[in-house]
Design an enzyme around this catalytic site. Sequence first.
Site, PDB file in Angstrom:
ATOM      1  N   HIS A  68       0.915  -0.962   0.153  1.00 59.87           N
ATOM      2  CA  HIS A  68      -0.031   0.082  -0.068  1.00 59.87           C
ATOM      3  C   HIS A  68       0.978   1.242   0.003  1.00 59.87           C
ATOM      4  O   HIS A  68       0.460   2.268  -0.801  1.00 59.87           O
ATOM      5  CB  HIS A  68      -0.811  -0.094   1.234  1.00 59.87           C
ATOM      6  CG  HIS A  68      -1.842   1.210   1.375  1.00 59.87           C
ATOM      7  ND1 HIS A  68      -1.562   2.134   2.190  1.00 59.87           N
ATOM      8  CD2 HIS A  68      -2.832   1.754   0.460  1.00 59.87           C
ATOM      9  CE1 HIS A  68      -2.457   2.960   2.428  1.00 59.87           C
ATOM     10  NE2 HIS A  68      -3.012   2.740   1.428  1.00 59.87           N
ATOM     11  N   GLU A  71       1.916   1.800  -3.408  1.00 57.65           N
ATOM     12  CA  GLU A  71       1.060   2.317  -4.427  1.00 57.65           C
ATOM     13  C   GLU A  71       0.759   3.869  -4.089  1.00 57.65           C
ATOM     14  O   GLU A  71       0.658   4.642  -5.063  1.00 57.65           O
ATOM     15  CB  GLU A  71      -0.362   1.909  -3.895  1.00 57.65           C
ATOM     16  CG  GLU A  71      -1.569   2.353  -4.496  1.00 57.65           C
ATOM     17  CD  GLU A  71      -2.894   2.611  -3.657  1.00 57.65           C
ATOM     18  OE1 GLU A  71      -3.131   3.761  -3.314  1.00 57.65           O
ATOM     19  OE2 GLU A  71      -3.357   1.724  -2.809  1.00 57.65           O
ATOM     20  N   HIS A  72       1.211   4.477  -3.090  1.00 58.37           N
ATOM     21  CA  HIS A  72       0.982   5.780  -2.909  1.00 58.37           C
ATOM     22  C   HIS A  72       2.051   6.425  -3.620  1.00 58.37           C
ATOM     23  O   HIS A  72       2.045   7.428  -4.266  1.00 58.37           O
ATOM     24  CB  HIS A  72       1.242   6.072  -1.408  1.00 58.37           C
ATOM     25  CG  HIS A  72      -0.148   6.082  -0.599  1.00 58.37           C
ATOM     26  ND1 HIS A  72      -0.908   7.195   0.066  1.00 58.37           N
ATOM     27  CD2 HIS A  72      -1.317   5.066  -0.212  1.00 58.37           C
ATOM     28  CE1 HIS A  72      -2.043   7.024   0.786  1.00 58.37           C
ATOM     29  NE2 HIS A  72      -2.220   5.672   0.322  1.00 58.37           N
ATOM     30  N   GLU A 148      -3.925   8.278   7.231  1.00 55.52           N
ATOM     31  CA  GLU A 148      -4.868   7.484   6.564  1.00 55.52           C
ATOM     32  C   GLU A 148      -5.348   6.377   7.574  1.00 55.52           C
ATOM     33  O   GLU A 148      -6.367   6.144   8.082  1.00 55.52           O
ATOM     34  CB  GLU A 148      -4.481   6.806   5.195  1.00 55.52           C
ATOM     35  CG  GLU A 148      -5.309   5.996   4.695  1.00 55.52           C
ATOM     36  CD  GLU A 148      -5.192   5.632   3.260  1.00 55.52           C
ATOM     37  OE1 GLU A 148      -5.754   4.717   2.569  1.00 55.52           O
ATOM     38  OE2 GLU A 148      -3.951   5.789   2.880  1.00 55.52           O
TER      39      GLU A 148
END
Length: 448
Positions: A68, A71-72, A148
């Site tokens: 993840h 991905e950012h 997040e």
Amino acid sequence: MNGAVQLPLDLADLSVAASGDSLVRRTVLPSGVRILSERVPGARSATVGYWVAVGSRDEAPGTFGSTHFLEHLLFKGTPTRSALDIAVSFDAVGGEHNAMTAKEYTCYYARVQDRDLPMAVEVIADMLTSSLLDEEEFETERGVIVEELAMADDDPSDVASERLFEAVFGTHPLGWPIGGSAETIGAATRDGVWNHYRANYRAQDLVVTVAGAVDHDELVAGVERALVAAKWDLSIEGDPVERRAATGTLIERGSPLVVVQRPIEQANVLLGVGGIPSTDPRRSTMAVLNSAFGGGMSSRLFQEVREKRGLAYSVYSFSPSYSDAGLFGIYAGCSPAKLEQVCDIMLSEFALLAKDGITEDELARAVGQLSGASALALEDSDTRMSRLGRSEITLGEFADLDESLRRLALVTVDDVRELAVDLAARPLSIAAVGTIDESVLAGLSTIN
């Protein structure tokens, strides 16, 4: 189209006339890159997705959240585009772009007008192949991801869901959190994420899917140009990576009960058991079971818990599936004082489902609901693009709307009851968040 079309990895070209006069085409380049498109008559927009079959379940212990994190970072710039350049590319044409990390894959996608599809293909290819993973951007994004995670941790239903996956799957990688934790993200290193990037973002890993207003030959040419510009040597032959094993995995339950105490107004409770894999031939039966039991306002759960007794505002069932395993779960949010009653009703209703099955009326209603929902969803090119990606990465077959409806129509009340019996016999896990009296839940050990 009669029946599902198989997608063998060694078949270079495939063309299928699908329902609604759409045309599905697939090309496997010698390098192993797979490109699939679905041309939809009358469409004026298209959605493109770049997929790699790596997700949170592929991470090593201690590196949870690195997929993840990556991905950012792929949005943060390449040698030819800054993060702002990437954002402006889509904002300037009214397009939408984003990404998602799941347990078994990562996808970078965009939706644009038909005339802007070549731009979207090029920009996302640049992001995926040529990210700089700049040290300064790495540290900035670390803070964004921690925020997040904090936002998700403030949502009790999100917390309960994470705890349920841990409770049902135990040490199995499907039980690991997709986003990691503040601790693992804090410990992540740029070199570690870079190595993860280089190990999993290769030609043989890449799947490109486009649905909507698309010409397949132009798409293939555009993808090839973009990858060559990124210095990918497409002349080197390679086989696409093998799909994950589709055989069911024996899941050892992690815990029968997980409670997170929070000073909030509601108790958020999830009851869950191991489900079925994505490729299980009973997946249409599972869809019908889920719909009839807790998938809509006419479902048993909604009627018994909310409509008849007014015990909860939100109550439903769900059944995520993966290549080798799945989960069947039930959720309710209610007053802590009503928690025991709500759990008793949910479990007794499922036990009744396993004992007596559903009626013919319920079957017809569930099939109608699923059929209509499927048809409506396919009005969206995002859904069609995602269907292509999951077909290629997980299922190894493509089923159009007509085939999906045919499979639903074959489900019988006996099929549903037999699957319910199977699920009801599996070990039960409970996850709850709120001001919880644990003794209320401790005695709930089985569905029967």
